[in-house]
Design an enzyme around this catalytic site. Structure first.
Site, PDB file in Angstrom:
ATOM      1  N   ARG A  40       0.833  -0.966   0.105  1.00  0.00           N
ATOM      2  CA  ARG A  40      -0.055  -0.082   0.146  1.00  0.00           C
ATOM      3  C   ARG A  40       0.889   1.243   0.083  1.00  0.00           C
ATOM      4  NH1 ARG A  40      -3.473  -2.618  -1.769  1.00  0.00           N
ATOM      5  NH2 ARG A  40      -5.639  -3.209  -0.680  1.00  0.00           N
ATOM      6  N   HIS A  71      -0.592   0.010  -9.697  1.00  0.00           N
ATOM      7  CA  HIS A  71      -1.266  -1.086  -8.971  1.00  0.00           C
ATOM      8  C   HIS A  71      -1.752  -2.236  -9.600  1.00  0.00           C
ATOM      9  CE1 HIS A  71      -3.770  -1.089  -4.840  1.00  0.00           C
ATOM     10  NE2 HIS A  71      -3.622  -2.372  -5.388  1.00  0.00           N
TER      11      HIS A  71
HETATM   12  N1  NDP Z   1      -0.403  -4.337  -5.317  1.00  0.00           N
HETATM   13  C1  NDP Z   1      -1.280  -5.178  -5.453  1.00  0.00           C
HETATM   14  O1  NDP Z   1      -1.576  -5.455  -6.425  1.00  0.00           O
HETATM   15  C2  NDP Z   1      -1.867  -6.151  -4.283  1.00  0.00           C
HETATM   16  C3  NDP Z   1      -1.608  -5.454  -2.973  1.00  0.00           C
HETATM   17  N2  NDP Z   1      -1.619  -6.046  -1.759  1.00  0.00           N
HETATM   18  C4  NDP Z   1      -1.248  -5.997  -0.643  1.00  0.00           C
HETATM   19  O2  NDP Z   1      -0.915  -6.890   0.156  1.00  0.00           O
HETATM   20  C5  NDP Z   1      -1.203  -7.135   1.343  1.00  0.00           C
HETATM   21  C6  NDP Z   1      -0.803  -8.264   1.908  1.00  0.00           C
HETATM   22  O3  NDP Z   1      -1.564  -9.529   1.605  1.00  0.00           O
HETATM   23  P1  NDP Z   1      -1.712 -10.880   1.851  1.00  0.00           P
HETATM   24  O4  NDP Z   1      -0.492 -11.595   2.323  1.00  0.00           O
HETATM   25  O5  NDP Z   1      -3.143 -11.523   1.440  1.00  0.00           O
HETATM   26  O6  NDP Z   1      -2.038 -10.571   3.595  1.00  0.00           O
HETATM   27  P2  NDP Z   1      -2.120 -11.580   4.855  1.00  0.00           P
HETATM   28  O7  NDP Z   1      -3.217 -10.941   5.893  1.00  0.00           O
HETATM   29  O8  NDP Z   1      -2.337 -13.065   4.167  1.00  0.00           O
HETATM   30  O9  NDP Z   1      -0.853 -11.514   5.783  1.00  0.00           O
HETATM   31  C7  NDP Z   1      -0.340 -10.234   6.307  1.00  0.00           C
HETATM   32  C8  NDP Z   1       1.188 -10.712   6.838  1.00  0.00           C
HETATM   33  O10 NDP Z   1       1.751  -9.517   7.317  1.00  0.00           O
HETATM   34  C9  NDP Z   1       1.937  -9.540   8.694  1.00  0.00           C
HETATM   35  N3  NDP Z   1       2.003  -8.557   9.532  1.00  0.00           N
HETATM   36  C10 NDP Z   1       1.015  -7.912   9.652  1.00  0.00           C
HETATM   37  N4  NDP Z   1       1.293  -6.869  10.730  1.00  0.00           N
HETATM   38  C11 NDP Z   1       2.429  -6.910  10.909  1.00  0.00           C
HETATM   39  C12 NDP Z   1       3.101  -6.166  11.898  1.00  0.00           C
HETATM   40  N5  NDP Z   1       2.936  -5.127  12.490  1.00  0.00           N
HETATM   41  N6  NDP Z   1       4.544  -6.529  11.891  1.00  0.00           N
HETATM   42  C13 NDP Z   1       5.010  -7.615  11.171  1.00  0.00           C
HETATM   43  N7  NDP Z   1       4.354  -8.397  10.434  1.00  0.00           N
HETATM   44  C14 NDP Z   1       3.036  -8.078  10.185  1.00  0.00           C
HETATM   45  C15 NDP Z   1       1.257 -10.910   9.115  1.00  0.00           C
HETATM   46  O11 NDP Z   1       1.906 -11.735  10.201  1.00  0.00           O
HETATM   47  P3  NDP Z   1       1.037 -12.730  10.815  1.00  0.00           P
HETATM   48  O12 NDP Z   1       1.332 -14.028  10.018  1.00  0.00           O
HETATM   49  O13 NDP Z   1       2.021 -13.096  11.918  1.00  0.00           O
HETATM   50  O14 NDP Z   1      -0.283 -12.468  11.150  1.00  0.00           O
HETATM   51  C16 NDP Z   1       1.236 -11.814   7.710  1.00  0.00           C
HETATM   52  O15 NDP Z   1       2.286 -12.588   7.673  1.00  0.00           O
HETATM   53  C17 NDP Z   1      -2.546  -6.772   1.586  1.00  0.00           C
HETATM   54  O16 NDP Z   1      -2.890  -6.277   2.710  1.00  0.00           O
HETATM   55  C18 NDP Z   1      -2.563  -5.518   0.412  1.00  0.00           C
HETATM   56  O17 NDP Z   1      -2.407  -4.199   1.175  1.00  0.00           O
HETATM   57  C19 NDP Z   1      -2.475  -7.510  -1.845  1.00  0.00           C
HETATM   58  C20 NDP Z   1      -3.057  -7.784  -3.111  1.00  0.00           C
HETATM   59  C21 NDP Z   1      -2.521  -7.163  -4.337  1.00  0.00           C
HETATM   60  O1  3PY Z   2      -6.031  -7.094  -3.419  1.00  0.00           O
HETATM   61  C1  3PY Z   2      -5.473  -6.115  -2.915  1.00  0.00           C
HETATM   62  O2  3PY Z   2      -5.796  -5.915  -1.890  1.00  0.00           O
HETATM   63  C2  3PY Z   2      -5.212  -5.218  -4.091  1.00  0.00           C
HETATM   64  O3  3PY Z   2      -4.433  -4.275  -3.813  1.00  0.00           O
HETATM   65  C3  3PY Z   2      -5.543  -5.550  -5.451  1.00  0.00           C
HETATM   66  O4  3PY Z   2      -5.283  -4.733  -6.379  1.00  0.00           O
END
Ligand code: NDP
Ligand code: 3PY
Length: 310
Positions: free
Chosen positions: A225, A273
């Site tokens: 983000r 994005h």
């Molecule tokens: N650019 C794009 O096209 C896209 C961007 N995204 C972004 O990617 C992000 C991640 O997606 P996704 O993998 O599905 O998310 P998940 O919710 O599956 O995983 C989030 C991870 O971040 C860790 N985390 C959260 N808070 C902290 C913290 N304070 N300190 C350390 N680690 C932390 C979590 O730890 P724990 O496992 O211990 O809870 C977990 O491992 C989404 O929230 C979105 O913003 C998503 C899709 C597309």
């Molecule tokens: O899946 C998300 O959160 C995204 O940012 C998609 O583009």
């Protein structure tokens, strides 16, 4: 059941309405851009909802985020309390993110920006880089996307680290946990990938303090983000050379305004994005499956935790 769909663009919303209507026979799927009966709406399917729209539906059973992140839903200052939030995740999304991360890590690893600059100058400039096992890459966030990205990088042979809130055990990845192990995770890291959710704890995490802890001349890839990044700190770190290159897929304001200095910065690659965009085909099937499961059982596999923020 009535599903009300909202994305900022009315045309795009219509595209999702038609896709979901085809996948949910017997349900009503409507666009929030049209006039609808608020009392009939049982599910909201949204990307960046308008403040107050969801609060206007008194019979809402669940909110579906058209995306993995739920920050854009939680940003609604009038979000109705206690309504479950379902996120959209699936193997196509993970695959797309694996591809994006591999592409941009390899690009920085092989110093492609410098190589392309040499080509523009007709300069036979052979750049020799370390082999992947001698290159330290780090992935922040080891959830669905981060874990898959880290394992892809490990599979390519990189010396791969990952960092998350709770302890993880991933094949080929050195895992670091919590704020206590953050400095050790960052120390010597040459290519950093951000795949954290946007929460109060992670907003602004890509800042001058963090950049200073990376290896000098490190590269940063932000595909989570925009507000994770302190933009001015990145520009200063690029100016000083502490950061050599950055790839940015996400921004504080999207679309990125035409006068934003990132567009023309020689050391920044901007993508709009697209790292792992959901399309109405794949995404529609995932959302329809979650809605049907939720309607039948009152729950589904992709429930987010609003209190945690992801
Ligand atoms: N650019 C794009 O096209 C896209 C961007 N995204 C972004 O990617 C992000 C991640 O997606 P996704 O993998 O599905 O998310 P998940 O919710 O599956 O995983 C989030 C991870 O971040 C860790 N985390 C959260 N808070 C902290 C913290 N304070 N300190 C350390 N680690 C932390 C979590 O730890 P724990 O496992 O211990 O809870 C977990 O491992 C989404 O929230 C979105 O913003 C998503 C899709 C597309
Ligand atoms: O899946 C998300 O959160 C995204 O940012 C998609 O583009």
């Amino acid at each position: 059941m009535t599903v009300a769909v909202y994305l900022p663009l009315a045309e795009k919303t219509q595209w999702w309405v038609e896709m979901l209507q085809g996948l949910l026979p017997g349900w009503d799927v409507v666009s929030m851009h049209d006039e609808i009966d608020p009392g009939a709406v049982t599910y909201g399917v949204v990307w960046r909802p308008r403040t107050g729209d969801l609060a206007g539906f008194p019979n809402l059973k669940a909110i579906v985020s058209i995306g993995a992140g739920i920050d854009h839903v939680l940003a609604d200052a009038e979000l109705p309390e206690g309504v479950p939030i379902i996120r959209t995740v699936g193997k196509d999304l993970t695959q797309r993110m694996r591809e994006y991360v591999a592409l941009h890590v390899l690009r920085h690893h092989r110093d492609m920006p410098r190589q392309l600059q040499a080509q523009a100058e007709s300069d036979w400039h052979a750049i020799v880089v370390p082999v992947a096992p001698n290159r330290v890459v780090g992935v922040m966030g080891l959830g669905n996307l981060g874990a898959a990205a880290a394992q892809t990088l490990a599979g390519l042979g990189f010396d791969t680290r990952g960092w998350s809130k709770s302890a993880k055990d991933l094949d080929g990845v050195s895992c670091f946990t919590g704020t206590g192990e953050m400095d050790a995770f960052l120390d010597g890291c040459e290519i950093l990938v951000n795949l954290l959710p946007l929460t109060d704890q992670t907003r602004g995490i890509l800042n001058a303090d963090l950049f200073a802890k990376l290896a000098p001349g490190a590269c940063v890839i932000n595909c989570a983000r925009g507000p994770h990044l302190v933009d001015a700190d990145l520009l200063a770190a690029l100016e000083s050379g502490q950061i050599k290159q950055a790839t940015l897929d996400v921004f504080h304001q999207e679309p990125l305004p035409a006068d934003n200095p990132f567009w023309s910065h020689p050391s920044i690659t901007v993508t709009p994005h697209v790292a792992s965009q959901i399309d109405a085909g794949t995404g529609g099937r995932l959302i329809a499956a979650n809605l049907k499961a939720f309607e039948e059982t009152g729950t589904c596999g992709d429930l987010a935790d609003a209190a945690r923020g992801y």
